[in-house]
Design a protein around this motif. Structure first.
Motif, PDB file in Angstrom:
ATOM      1  N   GLU A 129     -16.117  -6.024  -4.580  1.00  0.00           N
ATOM      2  CA  GLU A 129     -15.747  -4.681  -3.917  1.00  0.00           C
ATOM      3  C   GLU A 129     -15.708  -3.612  -4.838  1.00  0.00           C
ATOM      4  N   PHE A 130     -15.263  -4.152  -6.235  1.00  0.00           N
ATOM      5  CA  PHE A 130     -14.875  -3.110  -7.183  1.00  0.00           C
ATOM      6  C   PHE A 130     -15.828  -3.183  -8.500  1.00  0.00           C
ATOM      7  N   ILE A 131     -16.266  -4.592  -8.772  1.00  0.00           N
ATOM      8  CA  ILE A 131     -16.955  -4.815  -9.918  1.00  0.00           C
ATOM      9  C   ILE A 131     -18.073  -4.030 -10.514  1.00  0.00           C
ATOM     10  N   THR A 189     -10.090   3.382  -6.040  1.00  0.00           N
ATOM     11  CA  THR A 189     -10.045   4.523  -6.155  1.00  0.00           C
ATOM     12  C   THR A 189      -9.908   4.990  -7.530  1.00  0.00           C
ATOM     13  N   ALA A 190      -9.993   4.205  -8.385  1.00  0.00           N
ATOM     14  CA  ALA A 190      -9.338   4.838 -10.172  1.00  0.00           C
ATOM     15  C   ALA A 190     -10.764   5.231 -10.303  1.00  0.00           C
ATOM     16  N   SER A 195      -6.157  -4.084  -4.801  1.00  0.00           N
ATOM     17  CA  SER A 195      -7.431  -3.767  -4.535  1.00  0.00           C
ATOM     18  C   SER A 195      -8.166  -2.288  -4.075  1.00  0.00           C
ATOM     19  N   GLU A 196      -7.331  -1.980  -2.998  1.00  0.00           N
ATOM     20  CA  GLU A 196      -7.801  -0.726  -2.557  1.00  0.00           C
ATOM     21  C   GLU A 196      -7.401   0.420  -3.342  1.00  0.00           C
ATOM     22  N   LYS A 250       0.935  -1.170   0.000  1.00  0.00           N
ATOM     23  CA  LYS A 250      -0.003   0.102   0.090  1.00  0.00           C
ATOM     24  C   LYS A 250       0.983   1.372  -0.047  1.00  0.00           C
ATOM     25  N   SER A 251       0.559   2.174  -0.867  1.00  0.00           N
ATOM     26  CA  SER A 251       1.145   3.562  -0.830  1.00  0.00           C
ATOM     27  C   SER A 251       0.199   4.695  -1.445  1.00  0.00           C
TER      28      SER A 251
END
Length: 259
Positions: A144-146, A123-124, A118-119, A87-88
């Motif tokens: 979570e994102f689909i 945010t994209a 994933s995280e 993560k960054s």
């Protein structure tokens, strides 16, 4: 089955007219680990040479920093002890500041990288191509994102099984199923998840499905074989055609297949 198109050539032959005359847009390629990065570099070179893209930025974990010289367009992000991404904020920014993102794989299979990608993906604002082992890594997190992002999946049938299970989708896709039921399942799936475009291979047919429409074409009619379909330049071509034909994900993806 009027939603099923059987093709031997592109659905629309003039989509290249929508490509800009001057270079524009920004595409990010995010992948690699401490031992493998050649595929990401290959895709970046193909995008830069084949299409009028202003910025092609490649993001690799900084575990590779000592083994790679300074190369324009190659950026290094914080890595885990195993040599893949962690993560960054810089990873999040790579997803947030690009017009299209390609995550072609070579990602270490660990929970830290799973969480990081994933995280960042959530945010994209860009459309995203997922391919190869990035799908295996992220399949537990698809719920979570689909629905919040337009995803382009270059996935094997076995990988699609993992995604369907993760989403608790009521109709399972079967490896031994005939072509017609597979087409029907992908038709229904992409109606349920209308921002997901799928490319897979089954019974010698390349299958593309988007927003309920499905197209099939014999693999032998393309420039790919069973291996190169999943290891060649297709993620880059898919991104480029869909970048400049945003309202036509199926037609653009078919044209990318025949590029």
């Amino acid at each position: 089955m009027d939603y099923w198109k059987k093709l031997n050539s592109p659905l629309e032959k003039d989509l290249e007219w929508n490509f800009p005359e001057q270079k524009k847009n920004r595409v990010a390629i995010i992948g690699g680990n401490g031992n493998n990065f050649s595929y990401e570099i290959k895709l970046a070179e193909h995008l830069a040479n084949a299409y009028p893209i202003a910025e092609v930025e490649t993001y690799l974990p900084d575990s590779l920093k000592k083994s790679l010289p300074s190369v324009p367009g190659v950026n290094f992000l914080e890595s885990t002890e195993s040599g893949s991404f962690k993560k960054s904020e810089a990873l999040n920014l790579a997803f947030q500041t690009s017009d299209f993102v390609i995550v072609p794989g070579d990602l270490s299979k660990n929970s830290a990288t799973n969480i990081a990608i994933s995280e960042a993906l959530k945010t994209a604002t860009a459309k995203i191509v997922l391919a190869r082992d990035s799908i295996d890594l992220l399949s537990p997190n698809f719920a979570e994102f689909i629905e919040g992002h337009h995803l382009f999946l270059i996935a094997s049938m076995a990988q699609l099984q993992k995604i369907f299970r993760s989403l608790l989708y009521p109709k399972m896709i079967l490896l031994g199923s005939p072509l017609m039921p597979t087409v029907e399942t992908l038709h229904k799936f992409t109606l349920s998840y209308e921002h997901c475009t799928i490319l897979t291979l089954h019974e010698g047919q390349v299958i593309l499905a988007s927003n309920g429409d499905v197209a099939t074409t014999p693999l032998s009619k393309t420039n790919y074989n069973t291996l190169s379909l999943f290891t060649g330049n297709l993620p880059a071509d898919l991104a480029a055609y869909n970048l400049w034909n945003p309202e036509k994900p199926l037609s653009a993806s078919i044209s990318a297949l025949f590029h």
